[in-house]
Design an enzyme around this catalytic site. Structure first.
Site, PDB file in Angstrom:
ATOM      1  N   LYS A   1       0.860  -1.185   0.000  1.00  0.00           N
ATOM      2  CA  LYS A   1       0.000   0.000   0.000  1.00  0.00           C
ATOM      3  C   LYS A   1       0.894   1.231   0.000  1.00  0.00           C
ATOM      4  CE  LYS A   1      -3.090   2.388   3.195  1.00  0.00           C
ATOM      5  NZ  LYS A   1      -4.075   2.205   4.257  1.00  0.00           N
TER       6      LYS A   1
HETATM    7  C1  R5P Z   1      -1.962   4.634   8.137  1.00  0.00           C
HETATM    8  O1  R5P Z   1      -1.033   4.525   8.767  1.00  0.00           O
HETATM    9  C2  R5P Z   1      -3.067   3.699   8.112  1.00  0.00           C
HETATM   10  O2  R5P Z   1      -2.696   2.458   7.554  1.00  0.00           O
HETATM   11  C3  R5P Z   1      -4.281   4.216   7.421  1.00  0.00           C
HETATM   12  O3  R5P Z   1      -5.211   3.230   7.511  1.00  0.00           O
HETATM   13  C4  R5P Z   1      -4.061   4.624   6.008  1.00  0.00           C
HETATM   14  O4  R5P Z   1      -2.974   5.310   5.645  1.00  0.00           O
HETATM   15  C5  R5P Z   1      -5.204   4.670   5.047  1.00  0.00           C
HETATM   16  O5  R5P Z   1      -6.086   5.564   5.271  1.00  0.00           O
HETATM   17  P1  R5P Z   1      -6.287   6.929   4.497  1.00  0.00           P
HETATM   18  O6  R5P Z   1      -6.990   6.599   3.224  1.00  0.00           O
HETATM   19  O7  R5P Z   1      -7.123   7.676   5.471  1.00  0.00           O
HETATM   20  O8  R5P Z   1      -4.954   7.541   4.228  1.00  0.00           O
END
Ligand code: R5P
Length: 307
Positions: free
Chosen positions: A203
């Site tokens: 991710k």
């Molecule tokens: C971050 O450290 C977490 O994994 C969050 O879940 C993430 O980054 C994803 O969420 P967003 O779309 O709010 O950035």
């Protein structure tokens, strides 16, 4: 006692028809074991090869951020629209009904807060607990260029090794410190290191320039984070561009649950990710679903009044 009186001999062996040997639909995943593939096929829709993962794990270092004050109220109604739920074990056990059948991507690193250095994480879940929770994947943050880069790569390696023993894939999340540029050069470095260390999915963030190079040089599926809340049309454009340039989906949080109409927004994101709907059309869908929901008074069109 098994019935052995009427055992019929096999008749149709399809002699001359070779055994089917289909390639697995996700990039870089063909050599994985069956259980690992099966879990990935729960997270990614085999019909489209994509996923809309709903990230609600922010509390692990941010506490009760906007939209996640009450996961039982604001997130549970969104779950039917997500392909997978990224969440901590604490939130899962306390706030998500076990009757939910969506795959869980279990946040498995942590150990810091917004008050301290963010890269200072440890492995925060034993793989035995991930098995107990029926996790379909474990997620670990990796801070390339961060103060605790080495430690965070170590966390990834430990989780990958533990998950491999049980057929549980690992999602590596590239955490980017404020001082680092989220450009293709950095994201390409970070995502590639994660994949080479054994992550099964990575991710990362979208970047305006050359995101296609980041996606191409990452040998496993890449999903993008949404990042901070954007106007809905901009978030849909970002998702569209990312998919168009090679991402295998989104793992989006704030741009869904901080929306005025989260259920409408997640459906618009789905249209972009799974149907390659253009952002303008997906935004129209968002507006019309939002309007319908307001008219019919359907539950949780928006997170309850937070003022
Ligand atoms: C971050 O450290 C977490 O994994 C969050 O879940 C993430 O980054 C994803 O969420 P967003 O779309 O709010 O950035």
């Amino acid at each position: 006692m098994p019935d052995v009186d009427d055992v019929q001999d096999g008749k149709d062996y399809h002699l001359g028809v070779p055994m089917q040997a289909n390639a697995f639909f996700l990039k870089g995943s063909n050599s994985l074991d069956w259980g690992m593939k099966n879990r990935l096929a729960r997270i990614f829709n085999p019909a489209t090869g994509k996923t809309v993962m709903l990230a609600v794990d922010h509390g692990y270092f941010q506490g009760p951020t906007t939209g996640l004050e009450r996961i039982d109220i604001s997130i549970v109604p969104l779950v039917p629209y997500a392909d997978a739920l990224m969440i901590t074990r604490g939130a899962l056990r306390t706030s998500i009904p076990a009757e939910m059948s969506k795959p869980v991507v279990l946040r498995s690193s942590g150990g810091q807060s917004i008050l301290k250095e963010l890269s200072n994480e440890l492995v925060a879940v034993d793989v035995a607990d991930a098995v107990r929770l029926n996790a379909s994947a474990m997620a670990v943050q990796v801070y390339i260029g961060g103060e605790h880069e080495h430690q965070s790569i170590g966390n990834l390696v430990k989780v990958v090794d533990a998950g491999n023993q049980h057929g549980i894939p690992t999602l590596a999340v590239t955490g980017v410190g404020k001082e680092l540029a989220r450009d293709a050069k950095y994201l390409g470095l970070a995502t590639r290191i994660c994949a080479e260390m054994g992550a099964h999915v990575v991710k990362t963030y979208f970047c305006e320039k050359h995101f296609a190079r980041v996606a191409a040089s990452c040998p496993v599926p890449l999903v993008i984070a949404g990042g901070k809340k954007l106007p809905e049309l901009d978030a849909l454009k970002m998702a569209y561009e990312a998919i168009d340039q090679g991402a295998s989906g989104v793992d989006m949080g704030r741009n869904i649950f901080q929306c005025e109409a989260p259920i409408a927004m997640i459906q618009a994101v789905r249209a972009v990710v799974h149907d390659q709907e253009k952002p303008a059309k997906a935004y129209e869908l968002y507006l019309s679903l939002k309007k319908d929901a307001a008219r019919t008074g359907s539950p949780v069109t928006a997170v309850p009044n937070r003022s």
